[in-house]
Scaffold this active site. Sequence first.
Site, PDB file in Angstrom:
ATOM      1  N   LYS A  13      83.099 -89.162 -24.635  1.00  0.00           N
ATOM      2  CA  LYS A  13      82.395 -90.229 -24.535  1.00  0.00           C
ATOM      3  C   LYS A  13      81.099 -89.719 -24.159  1.00  0.00           C
ATOM      4  O   LYS A  13      80.698 -88.894 -23.245  1.00  0.00           O
ATOM      5  CB  LYS A  13      82.926 -91.483 -23.868  1.00  0.00           C
ATOM      6  CG  LYS A  13      83.023 -91.109 -22.176  1.00  0.00           C
ATOM      7  CD  LYS A  13      81.941 -91.134 -21.243  1.00  0.00           C
ATOM      8  CE  LYS A  13      82.401 -90.764 -19.965  1.00  0.00           C
ATOM      9  NZ  LYS A  13      81.156 -90.256 -19.085  1.00  0.00           N
ATOM     10  N   ASP A 138      87.220 -94.807 -16.025  1.00  0.00           N
ATOM     11  CA  ASP A 138      86.642 -94.637 -17.478  1.00  0.00           C
ATOM     12  C   ASP A 138      87.899 -94.579 -18.367  1.00  0.00           C
ATOM     13  O   ASP A 138      87.601 -94.483 -19.730  1.00  0.00           O
ATOM     14  CB  ASP A 138      86.289 -93.176 -17.784  1.00  0.00           C
ATOM     15  CG  ASP A 138      84.578 -93.132 -17.331  1.00  0.00           C
ATOM     16  OD1 ASP A 138      84.191 -94.024 -16.828  1.00  0.00           O
ATOM     17  OD2 ASP A 138      84.251 -91.973 -17.237  1.00  0.00           O
TER      18      ASP A 138
HETATM   19  C1  LIG Z   1      80.562 -92.169 -13.641  1.00  0.00           C
HETATM   20  C2  LIG Z   1      81.396 -92.203 -14.952  1.00  0.00           C
HETATM   21  C3  LIG Z   1      80.686 -93.179 -15.835  1.00  0.00           C
HETATM   22  O1  LIG Z   1      81.103 -92.702 -16.953  1.00  0.00           O
HETATM   23  O2  LIG Z   1      81.588 -91.013 -15.379  1.00  0.00           O
HETATM   24  P1  LIG Z   1      81.789 -89.566 -15.236  1.00  0.00           P
HETATM   25  O3  LIG Z   1      80.711 -88.487 -15.041  1.00  0.00           O
HETATM   26  O4  LIG Z   1      82.898 -89.095 -14.431  1.00  0.00           O
HETATM   27  O5  LIG Z   1      82.282 -88.888 -16.680  1.00  0.00           O
HETATM   28  C4  LIG Z   1      82.764 -92.928 -14.591  1.00  0.00           C
HETATM   29  O6  LIG Z   1      82.384 -94.124 -14.016  1.00  0.00           O
HETATM   30  C5  LIG Z   1      83.721 -92.163 -13.426  1.00  0.00           C
HETATM   31  O7  LIG Z   1      84.846 -92.582 -13.840  1.00  0.00           O
HETATM   32  P2  LIG Z   1      85.849 -91.437 -13.588  1.00  0.00           P
HETATM   33  O8  LIG Z   1      85.758 -89.972 -13.799  1.00  0.00           O
HETATM   34  O9  LIG Z   1      87.195 -92.171 -14.306  1.00  0.00           O
HETATM   35  O10 LIG Z   1      86.036 -91.689 -11.974  1.00  0.00           O
HETATM   36  P3  LIG Z   1      87.235 -92.166 -11.114  1.00  0.00           P
HETATM   37  O11 LIG Z   1      88.164 -90.834 -11.129  1.00  0.00           O
HETATM   38  O12 LIG Z   1      87.776 -93.311 -11.133  1.00  0.00           O
HETATM   39  O13 LIG Z   1      86.436 -91.803  -9.667  1.00  0.00           O
HETATM   40  C6  LIG Z   1      86.037 -90.519  -8.993  1.00  0.00           C
HETATM   41  C7  LIG Z   1      84.968 -91.001  -7.811  1.00  0.00           C
HETATM   42  O14 LIG Z   1      83.839 -91.013  -8.110  1.00  0.00           O
HETATM   43  C8  LIG Z   1      83.453 -92.311  -7.310  1.00  0.00           C
HETATM   44  N1  LIG Z   1      83.041 -93.593  -8.073  1.00  0.00           N
HETATM   45  C9  LIG Z   1      83.630 -93.482  -9.535  1.00  0.00           C
HETATM   46  C10 LIG Z   1      83.368 -94.806 -10.155  1.00  0.00           C
HETATM   47  C11 LIG Z   1      82.653 -95.682  -9.677  1.00  0.00           C
HETATM   48  N2  LIG Z   1      82.296 -96.873 -10.536  1.00  0.00           N
HETATM   49  N3  LIG Z   1      82.233 -95.536  -8.520  1.00  0.00           N
HETATM   50  C12 LIG Z   1      82.532 -94.671  -8.021  1.00  0.00           C
HETATM   51  O15 LIG Z   1      82.035 -94.495  -6.610  1.00  0.00           O
HETATM   52  C13 LIG Z   1      84.637 -92.548  -6.402  1.00  0.00           C
HETATM   53  O16 LIG Z   1      84.206 -91.707  -5.091  1.00  0.00           O
HETATM   54  C14 LIG Z   1      85.742 -91.873  -7.092  1.00  0.00           C
HETATM   55  O17 LIG Z   1      86.687 -91.375  -5.988  1.00  0.00           O
HETATM   56  N1  LIG Z   2      93.730 -83.556 -18.799  1.00  0.00           N
HETATM   57  C1  LIG Z   2      92.705 -83.300 -17.865  1.00  0.00           C
HETATM   58  N2  LIG Z   2      91.592 -82.987 -18.600  1.00  0.00           N
HETATM   59  C2  LIG Z   2      90.389 -82.772 -17.778  1.00  0.00           C
HETATM   60  N3  LIG Z   2      90.261 -82.786 -16.498  1.00  0.00           N
HETATM   61  C3  LIG Z   2      91.398 -83.240 -15.774  1.00  0.00           C
HETATM   62  C4  LIG Z   2      92.482 -83.545 -16.399  1.00  0.00           C
HETATM   63  N4  LIG Z   2      93.554 -83.748 -15.436  1.00  0.00           N
HETATM   64  C5  LIG Z   2      92.797 -83.714 -14.301  1.00  0.00           C
HETATM   65  N5  LIG Z   2      91.716 -83.593 -14.582  1.00  0.00           N
HETATM   66  C6  LIG Z   2      90.668 -83.347 -13.454  1.00  0.00           C
HETATM   67  O1  LIG Z   2      89.615 -84.258 -13.559  1.00  0.00           O
HETATM   68  C7  LIG Z   2      88.432 -83.671 -13.362  1.00  0.00           C
HETATM   69  C8  LIG Z   2      87.277 -84.660 -14.197  1.00  0.00           C
HETATM   70  O2  LIG Z   2      87.565 -84.192 -15.316  1.00  0.00           O
HETATM   71  P1  LIG Z   2      86.967 -84.695 -16.629  1.00  0.00           P
HETATM   72  O3  LIG Z   2      87.510 -86.145 -16.951  1.00  0.00           O
HETATM   73  O4  LIG Z   2      86.883 -83.701 -17.741  1.00  0.00           O
HETATM   74  O5  LIG Z   2      85.402 -84.948 -16.240  1.00  0.00           O
HETATM   75  P2  LIG Z   2      84.222 -85.949 -16.261  1.00  0.00           P
HETATM   76  O6  LIG Z   2      84.775 -87.368 -15.591  1.00  0.00           O
HETATM   77  O7  LIG Z   2      83.193 -85.575 -15.420  1.00  0.00           O
HETATM   78  O8  LIG Z   2      84.002 -86.108 -17.949  1.00  0.00           O
HETATM   79  C9  LIG Z   2      88.490 -82.279 -13.553  1.00  0.00           C
HETATM   80  O9  LIG Z   2      87.727 -81.545 -13.017  1.00  0.00           O
HETATM   81  C10 LIG Z   2      89.975 -81.930 -13.232  1.00  0.00           C
HETATM   82  O10 LIG Z   2      89.987 -81.617 -11.880  1.00  0.00           O
END
Ligand SMILES: C[C@@](CO)(OP(=O)(O)O)[C@H](O)COP(=O)(O)OP(=O)(O)OC[C@H]1O[C@@H](n2ccc(N)nc2=O)[C@H](O)[C@@H]1O
Ligand SMILES: Nc1ncnc2c1ncn2[C@@H]1O[C@H](COP(=O)(O)OP(=O)(O)O)[C@@H](O)[C@H]1O
Length: 283
Positions: A13, A138
């Site tokens: 995404k 997400d």
């Molecule tokens: C910011 C976003 C935008 O799409 O993207 P990514 O860069 O990770 O892909 C997401 O909302 C990320 O979602 P996801 O990667 O599933 O996050 P999670 O595992 O739920 O959260 C990881 C950590 O980020 C912080 N977190 C996450 C989402 C949110 N709305 N607020 C937060 O403060 C929290 O500290 C949490 O412990």
């Molecule tokens: N199946 C998986 N694919 C990718 N990352 C994973 C998976 N399972 C656990 N993880 C953990 O989740 C973290 C975030 O991964 P990812 O979702 O790919 O990144 P982002 O949310 O930044 O796009 C990774 O650094 C890894 O430690």
Amino acid sequence: MPATRLTLPSPAKLNLMLHILGRREDGYHELQTLFQFLDYGDEITFAVRDDGVIRLHTEFEGVPHDSNLIVKAAKKLQEQSGCSLGIDIWIEKILPMGGGIGGGSSNAATTLLGLNHLWQLGWDEDRLAALGLTLGADVPVFVRGHAAFAEGVGEKLTPVDPEEPWYVVLVPQVSVSTAEIFSDPLLTRNSSPIKVRPVPKGNSRNDCLPVVTRRYPDVRNALNLLGKFTEAKLTGTGSCVFGGFPSKAEADKVSALLTETLTGFVAKGSNVSMLHRKLQGLL
Ligand SMILES: C[C@@](CO)(OP(=O)(O)O)[C@H](O)COP(=O)(O)OP(=O)(O)OC[C@H]1O[C@@H](n2ccc(N)nc2=O)[C@H](O)[C@@H]1O
Ligand SMILES: Nc1ncnc2c1ncn2[C@@H]1O[C@H](COP(=O)(O)OP(=O)(O)O)[C@@H](O)[C@H]1O
């Protein structure tokens, strides 16, 4: 006879914009973001086993078996559905980890939908999305499979249909921790809410950008280089940056120039995830 083996896509995404409105008491941040899928991602193969064992056969560097979101998703679904079947899983992983393109969340969603199908659980999308949310903010958008304006922590989804350009995505060779960016004291946390409609145009900002570029010079460099050709943006908390082009030919041309020194790829933006297109074909 129901299928016992299935290979499904697990798309990436992009966050076309991302505004942070505030921080909740549990530490999570209230967001407004626009999700669109890419026709680009991993491929996961599932084969049913009748002994209840859940095994991921592909090793991930730095991610222990039981911490993998694929395994976590499978175990939660098995527990909550009371299913006695198990699963063997293999993945062809091409999405960078910690790239902000949602690979882990997408893998979890593909697992939930794939196992719902193979184990014949008959769960509806609402139930799968709710389970998905317990795995990551997400995951629900990948379960639903339609481009969406997301609010809350990403779980309140309104389907939208932005343009579907061709994107050049650059992959700086750094993994950005989402938790680290969200805990930075300098992060903007007070953006004003915007309306879902009209769909925010592609030129909206990402509030994580200043914090990410300050911490990661490689991300700043990628933004500067891609920015010479089109508006360059950060997806999620990075590290990936992207820019849209009206045709594949134009995206390929820019990608060829930039990937002489950087890693990247070209992919079509898509409002219906390729996972859902494949699943519809199975029904
Ligand atoms: C910011 C976003 C935008 O799409 O993207 P990514 O860069 O990770 O892909 C997401 O909302 C990320 O979602 P996801 O990667 O599933 O996050 P999670 O595992 O739920 O959260 C990881 C950590 O980020 C912080 N977190 C996450 C989402 C949110 N709305 N607020 C937060 O403060 C929290 O500290 C949490 O412990
Ligand atoms: N199946 C998986 N694919 C990718 N990352 C994973 C998976 N399972 C656990 N993880 C953990 O989740 C973290 C975030 O991964 P990812 O979702 O790919 O990144 P982002 O949310 O930044 O796009 C990774 O650094 C890894 O430690």
